[in-house]
Design a protein around this motif. Structure first.
Motif, PDB file in Angstrom:
ATOM      1  N   GLU A  85       0.869  -1.134   0.011  1.00 45.39           N
ATOM      2  CA  GLU A  85      -0.112  -0.171   0.113  1.00 45.39           C
ATOM      3  C   GLU A  85       0.811   1.228   0.131  1.00 45.39           C
ATOM      4  O   GLU A  85       0.540   2.171  -0.763  1.00 45.39           O
ATOM      5  CB  GLU A  85      -0.892  -0.035   1.197  1.00 45.39           C
ATOM      6  CG  GLU A  85      -1.824  -1.145   1.188  1.00 45.39           C
ATOM      7  CD  GLU A  85      -2.928  -1.093   2.423  1.00 45.39           C
ATOM      8  OE1 GLU A  85      -4.043  -1.761   2.407  1.00 45.39           O
ATOM      9  OE2 GLU A  85      -2.325  -0.607   3.367  1.00 45.39           O
ATOM     10  N   ASP A  88       2.378   1.638  -3.464  1.00 45.78           N
ATOM     11  CA  ASP A  88       1.202   2.120  -4.552  1.00 45.78           C
ATOM     12  C   ASP A  88       0.723   3.519  -4.318  1.00 45.78           C
ATOM     13  O   ASP A  88       1.017   4.065  -5.185  1.00 45.78           O
ATOM     14  CB  ASP A  88      -0.017   1.181  -4.330  1.00 45.78           C
ATOM     15  CG  ASP A  88       0.359  -0.282  -4.611  1.00 45.78           C
ATOM     16  OD1 ASP A  88       1.373  -0.722  -5.557  1.00 45.78           O
ATOM     17  OD2 ASP A  88      -0.604  -1.069  -4.311  1.00 45.78           O
ATOM     18  N   SER A  89       0.546   3.825  -3.113  1.00 40.24           N
ATOM     19  CA  SER A  89       0.202   5.418  -2.931  1.00 40.24           C
ATOM     20  C   SER A  89       1.570   6.346  -3.241  1.00 40.24           C
ATOM     21  O   SER A  89       1.202   7.282  -3.678  1.00 40.24           O
ATOM     22  CB  SER A  89      -0.180   5.349  -1.366  1.00 40.24           C
ATOM     23  OG  SER A  89      -0.760   6.692  -1.183  1.00 40.24           O
ATOM     24  N   ILE A  92       1.501   7.423  -6.852  1.00 41.77           N
ATOM     25  CA  ILE A  92       0.683   8.281  -7.144  1.00 41.77           C
ATOM     26  C   ILE A  92       1.151   9.597  -6.786  1.00 41.77           C
ATOM     27  O   ILE A  92       0.891  10.666  -7.662  1.00 41.77           O
ATOM     28  CB  ILE A  92      -0.659   7.846  -6.400  1.00 41.77           C
ATOM     29  CG1 ILE A  92      -1.241   6.508  -6.629  1.00 41.77           C
ATOM     30  CG2 ILE A  92      -1.894   9.082  -6.736  1.00 41.77           C
ATOM     31  CD1 ILE A  92      -2.954   6.197  -5.922  1.00 41.77           C
ATOM     32  N   PHE A 144      -2.050   4.855   3.172  1.00 41.56           N
ATOM     33  CA  PHE A 144      -2.013   5.820   2.356  1.00 41.56           C
ATOM     34  C   PHE A 144      -1.617   7.334   2.471  1.00 41.56           C
ATOM     35  O   PHE A 144      -1.620   7.646   3.694  1.00 41.56           O
ATOM     36  CB  PHE A 144      -3.440   5.775   1.704  1.00 41.56           C
ATOM     37  CG  PHE A 144      -4.551   6.355   2.568  1.00 41.56           C
ATOM     38  CD1 PHE A 144      -4.913   7.694   2.546  1.00 41.56           C
ATOM     39  CD2 PHE A 144      -5.200   5.583   3.288  1.00 41.56           C
ATOM     40  CE1 PHE A 144      -5.596   8.185   3.206  1.00 41.56           C
ATOM     41  CE2 PHE A 144      -6.241   6.002   4.304  1.00 41.56           C
ATOM     42  CZ  PHE A 144      -6.433   7.462   4.301  1.00 41.56           C
ATOM     43  N   PRO A 350      -7.495  11.463   0.615  1.00 44.88           N
ATOM     44  CA  PRO A 350      -6.446  10.677  -0.015  1.00 44.88           C
ATOM     45  C   PRO A 350      -6.080  10.746  -1.400  1.00 44.88           C
ATOM     46  O   PRO A 350      -7.161  11.446  -2.318  1.00 44.88           O
ATOM     47  CB  PRO A 350      -7.521   9.078  -0.242  1.00 44.88           C
ATOM     48  CG  PRO A 350      -8.384   9.399   1.130  1.00 44.88           C
ATOM     49  CD  PRO A 350      -8.857  11.063   1.091  1.00 44.88           C
ATOM     50  N   ASP A 352      -5.435   8.886  -3.772  1.00 47.33           N
ATOM     51  CA  ASP A 352      -6.087   8.149  -4.599  1.00 47.33           C
ATOM     52  C   ASP A 352      -7.651   8.322  -4.758  1.00 47.33           C
ATOM     53  O   ASP A 352      -8.553   7.446  -5.391  1.00 47.33           O
ATOM     54  CB  ASP A 352      -5.990   6.573  -4.160  1.00 47.33           C
ATOM     55  CG  ASP A 352      -6.559   6.159  -2.832  1.00 47.33           C
ATOM     56  OD1 ASP A 352      -7.088   7.163  -2.195  1.00 47.33           O
ATOM     57  OD2 ASP A 352      -6.536   5.218  -2.343  1.00 47.33           O
TER      58      ASP A 352
END
Length: 383
Positions: A85, A88-89, A92, A144, A350, A352
């Protein structure tokens, strides 16, 4: 910093508050930079601000990991899930700002995350102005990156007077208007948790004491202000007992239904009471500081750095009229201008774009708008 120049703000229509006051009749901009009538001298050598009221439970049980405490991360976490996580964050965020962070995946956990965070902070600091507002959040077993978004209180002193309410009740103990206002005040004190100026842990309590001590050293002491200070203590203690009475909350609905407005003041009081009761029924246990995360717990600052806390600018006070209040405003502004930043209700969005239920400022907007209306009521009254 340049702090509060208004007592309440009125006429806002947007969710995001701005710093302009739309209606000059409710006080508008207060020119507190120059000496006010009745002030014998400029306050000097002021004492440090007292500790703020207790910190509310963390909103959505969020944990700040931006200054990574490795033992906190390792303890009781799913290492594989957290790493996945996190990266992945991270991708972004780096894509959004067009930056490249060093590859730390080969490093052992949790040093890989620590290294990536340190590099990200360094790169963001060079790239964007609001780099401090980017946070790594752990919420409901998910990690995140999020952007910090504050509710703009407009650098305003939301000071709610008790002496005028005492005046109404003294004139007529059974006054429907006074009793209905007591229900409003009880909600603000007992449910919202707004500090009361006669409580030892309240900023205004220490401020009144500091100001009283300061003028007591003046050979040309203003007797009128001294009398106002004495009255502020006496009335404050009397009204604290009345406001704290639980009956004011249990009878709130009944008082609303049976209220008969006889004057323009009564009509405005009824309107405010309806607004406040609506908030009370929708959010029966929510405190005003529910989204309050003191900056002193989150930032790495110099030891002598201070922040304007919520109890500095939201509080019950003695009065918002008279020479004492004018001098107190100047005293407070000169104190708070030395501070570096202001604590305000905060949410985290967030990167995302995942929607978090209840992650809005609806409650805060309704409360601060009601405080605006209540303070404006007293500003425009003869009490």
């Amino acid at each position: 910093m340049s702090h509060a120049k208004t007592i309440c703000r009125h006429g806002k229509t947007t969710e995001k508050r701005t710093t302009t006051s739309a209606t000059s009749s409710v006080g508008g901009i207060r020119p507190l930079a120059k000496t006010q009538k009745g002030c014998r001298r400029d306050p000097q050598g002021q004492t440090s601000v007292t500790p703020p009221c207790h910190v509310a439970n963390a909103f959505l049980r969020m944990k700040f990991l931006s200054r990574l405490q490795e033992t906190e991360v390792v303890q009781g976490c799913d290492k594989t899930k957290l790493e996945r996580e996190f990266y992945d964050s991270l991708s972004i965020v780096t894509e959004k700002y067009g930056i490249t962070v060093q590859d730390s995946k080969a490093m052992p956990f949790p040093y890989n995350i620590s290294a990536a965070l340190a590099d990200l902070r360094a790169k963001l600091k060079k790239t964007i102005l609001d780099w401090k507002e980017i946070r790594l959040i752990h919420h409901r077993n998910r990690t995140f990156f999020a952007h910090e978004d504050r509710f703009n209180t407009g650098m305003t002193l939301y000071y709610i007077p008790v002496i005028p309410l005492h005046t109404i009740l003294e004139e007529n103990q059974s006054s429907q208007t006074g009793i209905l206002l007591l229900s409003i005040y009880s909600y603000l004190y007992k449910v919202l948790g707004i500090p009361y100026y006669r409580n030892d842990d309240c900023y205004l309590n220490s401020t009144y004491e500091s100001y009283e001590e300061m003028i007591s050293e003046d050979e040309d002491q203003d007797e009128d202000i001294s009398a106002e200070l004495k009255n502020a203590k006496t009335v404050g203690d009397i009204m604290k007992t009345k406001i704290f009475d639980a009956e004011n909350l249990t009878a709130f609905e009944t008082r609303l239904k049976t209220f008969k407005a006889k004057s323009d003041f009564d009509k405005k009081t009824l309107k405010i009471a309806k607004e406040v009761y609506k908030i009370y029924t929708k959010y029966p246990t929510e405190r005003l500081d529910r989204k309050y995360y003191p900056l002193r717990f989150r930032e790495e600052e110099a030891q002598d750095s201070y922040y304007v806390t919520m109890d500095n600018y939201v509080s019950f006070c003695a009065s918002i009229k008279g020479n004492l209040f004018e001098c107190m405003c100047q005293f407070i502004n000169e104190d708070l201008q030395e501070y570096g930043d202001i604590d305000e209700p905060t949410r985290f969005l967030p990167f995302d774009e995942q929607v978090i239920k209840g992650n809005n400022f609806d409650f805060e907007k309704q409360v601060f708008d009601s405080l605006d209306d209540l303070i404006a009521l007293w500003q425009n009254s003869n009490f």
